[in-house]
Design an enzyme around this catalytic site. Structure first.
Site, PDB file in Angstrom:
ATOM      1  N   ASN A   1       3.404  -8.650  46.952  1.00  0.00           N
ATOM      2  CA  ASN A   1       3.618  -9.415  45.717  1.00  0.00           C
ATOM      3  C   ASN A   1       5.114  -9.468  45.426  1.00  0.00           C
ATOM      4  OD1 ASN A   1       3.609 -10.557  43.200  1.00  0.00           O
ATOM      5  ND2 ASN A   1       2.735  -8.779  42.152  1.00  0.00           N
ATOM      6  N   TRP A   2       5.709 -10.621  45.745  1.00  0.00           N
ATOM      7  CA  TRP A   2       7.173 -10.735  45.579  1.00  0.00           C
ATOM      8  C   TRP A   2       7.592 -10.995  44.130  1.00  0.00           C
ATOM      9  CZ3 TRP A   2       8.734 -14.278  50.321  1.00  0.00           C
ATOM     10  CH2 TRP A   2       8.588 -13.539  51.506  1.00  0.00           C
ATOM     11  N   LYS A   3       6.645 -11.339  43.284  1.00  0.00           N
ATOM     12  CA  LYS A   3       6.974 -11.660  41.880  1.00  0.00           C
ATOM     13  C   LYS A   3       8.016 -12.790  41.852  1.00  0.00           C
ATOM     14  CE  LYS A   3       5.626  -6.979  40.898  1.00  0.00           C
ATOM     15  NZ  LYS A   3       5.634  -5.835  40.015  1.00  0.00           N
TER      16      LYS A   3
ATOM     17  N   HIS B   1      -2.408 -10.268  36.996  1.00  0.00           N
ATOM     18  CA  HIS B   1      -1.449  -9.169  37.156  1.00  0.00           C
ATOM     19  C   HIS B   1      -1.055  -8.653  35.774  1.00  0.00           C
ATOM     20  CE1 HIS B   1       2.196  -6.985  38.073  1.00  0.00           C
ATOM     21  NE2 HIS B   1       1.741  -6.889  39.304  1.00  0.00           N
TER      22      HIS B   1
ATOM     23  N   GLU C   1       1.669  -7.912  34.527  1.00  0.00           N
ATOM     24  CA  GLU C   1       2.839  -8.587  33.936  1.00  0.00           C
ATOM     25  C   GLU C   1       2.413  -9.894  33.285  1.00  0.00           C
ATOM     26  OE1 GLU C   1       5.175  -8.453  37.516  1.00  0.00           O
ATOM     27  OE2 GLU C   1       5.400  -6.291  37.257  1.00  0.00           O
TER      28      GLU C   1
ATOM     29  N   GLU D   1      -4.371  -1.414  39.596  1.00  0.00           N
ATOM     30  CA  GLU D   1      -2.945  -1.150  39.429  1.00  0.00           C
ATOM     31  C   GLU D   1      -2.701  -0.492  38.069  1.00  0.00           C
ATOM     32  OE1 GLU D   1      -0.400  -3.811  42.136  1.00  0.00           O
ATOM     33  OE2 GLU D   1      -0.677  -4.886  40.270  1.00  0.00           O
TER      34      GLU D   1
ATOM     35  N   GLY E   1       6.292  -0.530  39.449  1.00  0.00           N
ATOM     36  CA  GLY E   1       7.742  -0.658  39.393  1.00  0.00           C
ATOM     37  C   GLY E   1       8.435   0.554  38.797  1.00  0.00           C
TER      38      GLY E   1
ATOM     39  N   SER F   1       3.924   1.225  42.953  1.00  0.00           N
ATOM     40  CA  SER F   1       4.932   2.040  43.648  1.00  0.00           C
ATOM     41  C   SER F   1       4.471   2.528  45.028  1.00  0.00           C
ATOM     42  CB  SER F   1       5.383   3.212  42.775  1.00  0.00           C
ATOM     43  OG  SER F   1       5.951   2.722  41.561  1.00  0.00           O
TER      44      SER F   1
ATOM     45  N   GLY G   1       4.591  -4.303  45.497  1.00  0.00           N
ATOM     46  CA  GLY G   1       5.642  -5.082  44.851  1.00  0.00           C
ATOM     47  C   GLY G   1       6.988  -4.812  45.500  1.00  0.00           C
ATOM     48  N   GLY G   2       7.774  -3.949  44.872  1.00  0.00           N
ATOM     49  CA  GLY G   2       9.150  -3.682  45.311  1.00  0.00           C
ATOM     50  C   GLY G   2       9.321  -3.462  46.809  1.00  0.00           C
TER      51      GLY G   2
HETATM   52  P1  PGA Z   1       5.387  -2.089  42.672  1.00  0.00           P
HETATM   53  O1  PGA Z   1       4.558  -3.365  42.113  1.00  0.00           O
HETATM   54  O2  PGA Z   1       4.900  -1.850  44.074  1.00  0.00           O
HETATM   55  O3  PGA Z   1       6.825  -2.533  42.634  1.00  0.00           O
HETATM   56  O4  PGA Z   1       5.096  -0.961  41.771  1.00  0.00           O
HETATM   57  C1  PGA Z   1       3.198  -3.509  42.378  1.00  0.00           C
HETATM   58  C2  PGA Z   1       2.685  -4.751  41.688  1.00  0.00           C
HETATM   59  O5  PGA Z   1       3.176  -5.067  40.597  1.00  0.00           O
HETATM   60  O6  PGA Z   1       1.790  -5.445  42.197  1.00  0.00           O
END
Ligand code: PGA
Length: 251
Positions: free
Chosen positions: A11-13, A97, A99, A169, A175, A214, A235-236
């Site tokens: 997930n590159w956001k 998600h 966010e 999640e 993050g 994470s 994500g990251g």
């Molecule tokens: P993260 O993000 O791996 O940076 O914690 C995961 C996500 O938001 O899907």
């Protein structure tokens, strides 16, 4: 891990231009080797989707969007529909998600409509659910997960249930560098499966349920080695091709 096919999603956001997408995929796809026993999905921003589909054409990597609108078309400024995604070769889409729920006020009733639209378009939904830190500390994790699952899947037919991928999640782990322990992650994923099983136990045993929050090369093996956890939404650490590849290899 079980006999369910491992599922790894990046997930590159709101990150990576078209040029950066090409650079990532040229490196990632070039190094991927034989990962044919796993589902590998990359979710770039809308502007990079067509390029990403094109770059992955002769690879096992599939491309997903990060959101979509439930309607087929109409006066929804700034939105994208399922047929717009399928028309360029996108195969999956992240929904709900945290966010989007927190920053863009996305509700469970909207998600219920989106799930129906995604499934009827033949796209694979990656539905995100998870509790906040306060909810966990107050002992409400199960209640929150149950409420999200029941509301989001409310309008999905029993036969379509197993096509849904759920990503558990915990919001406090996204993050933050604060990963759920493998025990915490497995317990929550097992709970999610038990709630789906109340609707249909065969679908629950086929459904891929991922952990996200994470995930990094250094913790992927212990998380993904757990029987209940079928993969990860990353994500990251998915922004770097070598890191995402290491996570895919750990599954
Ligand atoms: P993260 O993000 O791996 O940076 O914690 C995961 C996500 O938001 O899907």
């Amino acid at each position: 891990m079980s006999e369910r096919k491992p599922y790894l999603a990046a997930n590159w956001k709101m990150q990576k231009t078209i040029e950066e997408t090409e650079d990532f995929l040229d490196r990632f796809v070039g190094d991927i080797g034989d990962l044919s026993g796993k589902d590998i999905v990359v979710c770039p921003p809308f502007t990079s989707l067509a390029t990403a589909v094109d770059r992955c054409r002769r690879s096992p990597v599939r491309i997903a969007a990060q959101n979509m609108h439930h309607a087929e078309s109409g006066a929804y400024t700034g939105e994208i529909s399922a047929s717009m995604l399928t028309s360029i070769g996108v195969e999956a889409v992240i929904l709900g998600h945290s966010e989007r729920r927190a920053l863009f006020c996305e509700t469970d009733s909207e998600l219920a409509l989106k799930l129906v639209a995604v499934l009827s378009a033949g796209l694979e939904p990656i539905l995100c659910i998870g509790e906040s830190e306060d909810e966990r500390e107050e002992g409400q994790m199960e209640e929150v997960l149950r409420r999200q699952i029941e509301a989001d899947l409310e309008q999905v037919d029993e036969q379509a249930l197993s096509r849904i991928v759920i990503a558990y999640e915990p919001i406090w782990a996204i993050g933050t560098g604060k990963t759920a322990s493998p025990e915490q992650a497995e317990e929550a994923v097992g709970f999610v499966r038990s709630v789906v099983a109340e609707r249909d136990s065969a679908a629950a045993s086929q459904m891929r349920i991922l952990y996200g929050g994470s995930v990094k090369p250094g913790n992927a093996e212990e998380l993904l080695g757990r029987e209940e956890i079928d993969g990860a939404l990353v994500g990251g650490a998915s922004l770097d091709p070598a890191d995402f590849l290491a996570i895919c290899e750990a599954a």
